[in-house]
Design a protein around this motif. Structure first.
Motif, mmCIF file in Angstrom:
data_model
loop_
_atom_site.group_PDB
_atom_site.id
_atom_site.type_symbol
_atom_site.label_atom_id
_atom_site.label_comp_id
_atom_site.label_asym_id
_atom_site.label_seq_id
_atom_site.Cartn_x
_atom_site.Cartn_y
_atom_site.Cartn_z
ATOM 1 N N PRO A 150 -6.435 4.977 -18.733
ATOM 2 C CA PRO A 150 -5.257 4.778 -17.874
ATOM 3 C C PRO A 150 -5.352 3.487 -17.068
ATOM 4 O O PRO A 150 -6.402 2.834 -17.030
ATOM 5 N N HIS A 151 -4.247 3.117 -16.454
ATOM 6 C CA HIS A 151 -4.246 2.048 -15.461
ATOM 7 C C HIS A 151 -4.545 2.641 -14.088
ATOM 8 O O HIS A 151 -4.218 3.809 -13.812
ATOM 9 N N ASN A 152 -5.139 1.837 -13.221
ATOM 10 C CA ASN A 152 -5.182 2.139 -11.798
ATOM 11 C C ASN A 152 -3.963 1.453 -11.199
ATOM 12 O O ASN A 152 -3.873 0.224 -11.194
ATOM 13 N N SER A 153 -3.010 2.235 -10.718
ATOM 14 C CA SER A 153 -1.669 1.707 -10.486
ATOM 15 C C SER A 153 -1.148 1.968 -9.088
ATOM 16 O O SER A 153 -1.695 2.776 -8.336
ATOM 17 N N LEU A 154 -0.051 1.292 -8.805
ATOM 18 C CA LEU A 154 0.674 1.445 -7.559
ATOM 19 C C LEU A 154 2.158 1.568 -7.920
ATOM 20 O O LEU A 154 2.760 0.637 -8.427
ATOM 21 N N TYR A 155 2.725 2.777 -7.714
ATOM 22 C CA TYR A 155 4.129 3.021 -8.019
ATOM 23 C C TYR A 155 4.999 2.585 -6.839
ATOM 24 O O TYR A 155 4.675 2.856 -5.684
ATOM 25 N N VAL A 156 6.111 1.939 -7.147
ATOM 26 C CA VAL A 156 7.111 1.600 -6.144
ATOM 27 C C VAL A 156 8.314 2.507 -6.368
ATOM 28 O O VAL A 156 9.001 2.394 -7.389
ATOM 29 N N VAL A 157 8.535 3.419 -5.424
ATOM 30 C CA VAL A 157 9.627 4.388 -5.504
ATOM 31 C C VAL A 157 10.726 3.948 -4.540
ATOM 32 O O VAL A 157 10.469 3.731 -3.352
ATOM 33 N N SER A 158 11.932 3.815 -5.036
ATOM 34 C CA SER A 158 13.038 3.323 -4.214
ATOM 35 C C SER A 158 13.538 4.407 -3.266
ATOM 36 O O SER A 158 13.129 5.578 -3.337
ATOM 37 N N ASP A 159 14.469 4.009 -2.390
ATOM 38 C CA ASP A 159 15.060 4.975 -1.465
ATOM 39 C C ASP A 159 16.057 5.897 -2.157
ATOM 40 O O ASP A 159 16.696 6.725 -1.510
ATOM 41 N N ARG A 160 16.162 5.788 -3.455
ATOM 42 C CA ARG A 160 16.926 6.744 -4.256
ATOM 43 C C ARG A 160 16.008 7.717 -4.999
ATOM 44 O O ARG A 160 16.475 8.534 -5.799
ATOM 45 N N GLY A 161 14.718 7.569 -4.749
ATOM 46 C CA GLY A 161 13.759 8.458 -5.386
ATOM 47 C C GLY A 161 13.418 8.086 -6.815
ATOM 48 O O GLY A 161 12.928 8.921 -7.582
ATOM 49 N N GLU A 162 13.627 6.811 -7.178
ATOM 50 C CA GLU A 162 13.387 6.354 -8.543
ATOM 51 C C GLU A 162 12.225 5.360 -8.574
ATOM 52 O O GLU A 162 12.121 4.491 -7.702
ATOM 53 N N VAL A 163 11.366 5.478 -9.589
ATOM 54 C CA VAL A 163 10.315 4.483 -9.788
ATOM 55 C C VAL A 163 10.969 3.215 -10.329
ATOM 56 O O VAL A 163 11.506 3.207 -11.445
ATOM 57 N N VAL A 164 10.943 2.141 -9.538
ATOM 58 C CA VAL A 164 11.621 0.910 -9.937
ATOM 59 C C VAL A 164 10.655 -0.112 -10.546
ATOM 60 O O VAL A 164 11.088 -1.000 -11.279
ATOM 61 N N THR A 165 9.378 0.019 -10.244
ATOM 62 C CA THR A 165 8.371 -0.836 -10.864
ATOM 63 C C THR A 165 7.001 -0.219 -10.608
ATOM 64 O O THR A 165 6.861 0.763 -9.864
ATOM 65 N N ARG A 166 5.985 -0.825 -11.237
ATOM 66 C CA ARG A 166 4.613 -0.329 -11.097
ATOM 67 C C ARG A 166 3.662 -1.508 -11.207
ATOM 68 O O ARG A 166 3.795 -2.345 -12.103
ATOM 69 N N TYR A 167 2.707 -1.574 -10.293
ATOM 70 C CA TYR A 167 1.667 -2.599 -10.363
ATOM 71 C C TYR A 167 0.389 -1.967 -10.884
ATOM 72 O O TYR A 167 -0.023 -0.900 -10.414
ATOM 73 N N ASP A 168 -0.255 -2.632 -11.846
ATOM 74 C CA ASP A 168 -1.525 -2.178 -12.404
ATOM 75 C C ASP A 168 -2.633 -3.144 -11.993
ATOM 76 O O ASP A 168 -2.498 -4.365 -12.205
ATOM 77 N N GLU A 169 -3.697 -2.605 -11.413
ATOM 78 C CA GLU A 169 -4.798 -3.445 -10.942
ATOM 79 C C GLU A 169 -5.317 -4.322 -12.079
ATOM 80 O O GLU A 169 -5.600 -3.843 -13.179
ATOM 81 N N ARG A 170 -5.459 -5.624 -11.783
ATOM 82 C CA ARG A 170 -5.846 -6.585 -12.813
ATOM 83 C C ARG A 170 -7.316 -6.958 -12.765
ATOM 84 O O ARG A 170 -8.001 -7.014 -13.791
#
Length: 302
Positions: free
Chosen positions: A119-139
């Protein structure tokens, strides 16, 4: 805070939570989820538009817990030990609450890939609509992470809330100034760095202040509550000064601050520091360089 246009502002909450290391422990995963949601409610009640959580906010799988050669030796991780359905349920509940609170939520977690890939070690960005809009994966992973636990990510990630642009970093990436410089070139106003605990906390504190001042933007660093006595969890202004800190008592908590693009430190970075540094790196010195024997001879005396 971009160099063109009207300065923007947003209210940010940075959180510290208890980080647990066993993804096999169903109740621990659920307790972590409850703690995250409690801090989300507190951040929302204090007027935050975005809340930022530490690496391992739900679970930071321990290298010995996951090791096929464990628990006394580090080896390849056995990801079948992770309670994936419980983790997904907690993330879904966090996303649902983000929508209900109208609160952007930046929540790190393990991101499962197709087997046999790690898997990736990640950081999810969830919008104020409750939707995952992007994800950062540790590089830039630690040796143990890249050898036994995770697949590295490949690119920076930015997103905007109310016109303020954020960039994302994870784990030991605090030690890589080139990643912070990359986000400066991408015109971010604030970098969100989530960590599970950085070796050498005094050094880490100086580093995060340096990254903010060198690049002329805010840096929010979120770490474990249990390290709160010595580890920096808070927000640094573009001039390198701390403007918000969580309590140094080891308790789960949030610190809330306005990232105000019209503040003195932000305005100075926008109008002076960042433009001049970019100009100075663009080759402007070439026309001022001279051809002089006394310049070329480095043994010339006084």
């Amino acid at each position: 805070m971009s160099e063109a246009g009207t300065p923007r502002s947003v209210r940010l909450a940075v959180a510290q939570t208890v980080v647990r290391e066993d993804p096999r422990d169903v109740e621990a995963l659920r307790e972590s989820g409850r703690a995250v949601r409690a801090l989300m409610r507190e951040a929302g009640a204090r007027g935050a538009r975005i809340v930022h959580f530490p690496e391992g906010a739900l679970c930071f799988p321990g290298k010995l817990v996951m090791s096929v050669d464990g628990p006394h030796a580090v080896g390849p991780a056995d990801w079948s030990r992770c309670q994936w359905p419980v983790l997904r349920a907690e993330l879904a509940a966090i996303a649902e609450l983000a929508g209900a609170l109208r609160l952007w939520t930046v929540i790190p977690s393990v991101h499962r890939l197709t087997e046999p890939h790690r898997p990736h070690n990640s950081l999810y960005v969830v919008s104020d609509r409750g939707e995952v809009v992007t994800r950062y994966d540790e590089r830039l992973l630690s040796r143990t992470k890249v050898s036994y636990l995770y697949s590295p990510g490949v690119s920076p990630v930015t997103f905007e809330v109310d016109g303020v642009r954020f960039g994302c970093l994870l784990g030991m990436e605090i030690h890589y100034p080139e990643l912070f410089a990359e986000y400066e070139r991408l015109d971010v106003d604030c970098v969100l760095l989530s960590t599970s605990g950085t070796p050498g906390n005094i050094t880490a504190e100086a580093q995060v202040q340096g990254h903010a001042a060198f690049n002329g933007y805010w840096v929010s660093i979120s770490g474990p509550a249990q390290d709160g006595v010595t580890a920096p969890t808070g927000v640094v202004a573009p001039d390198g000064d701390w403007i918000a800190r969580c309590p140094a008592d080891g308790s789960p908590s949030v610190a809330v601050v306005n990232l105000d693009g019209s503040s003195e430190s932000a305005a100075s970075a926008r109008t002076h520091a960042r433009p001049w540094r970019r100009e100075s790196r663009s080759g402007l010195y070439a026309e001022h360089q001279v051809n002089d024997p006394r310049s070329e001879d480095r043994t010339t005396g006084f």
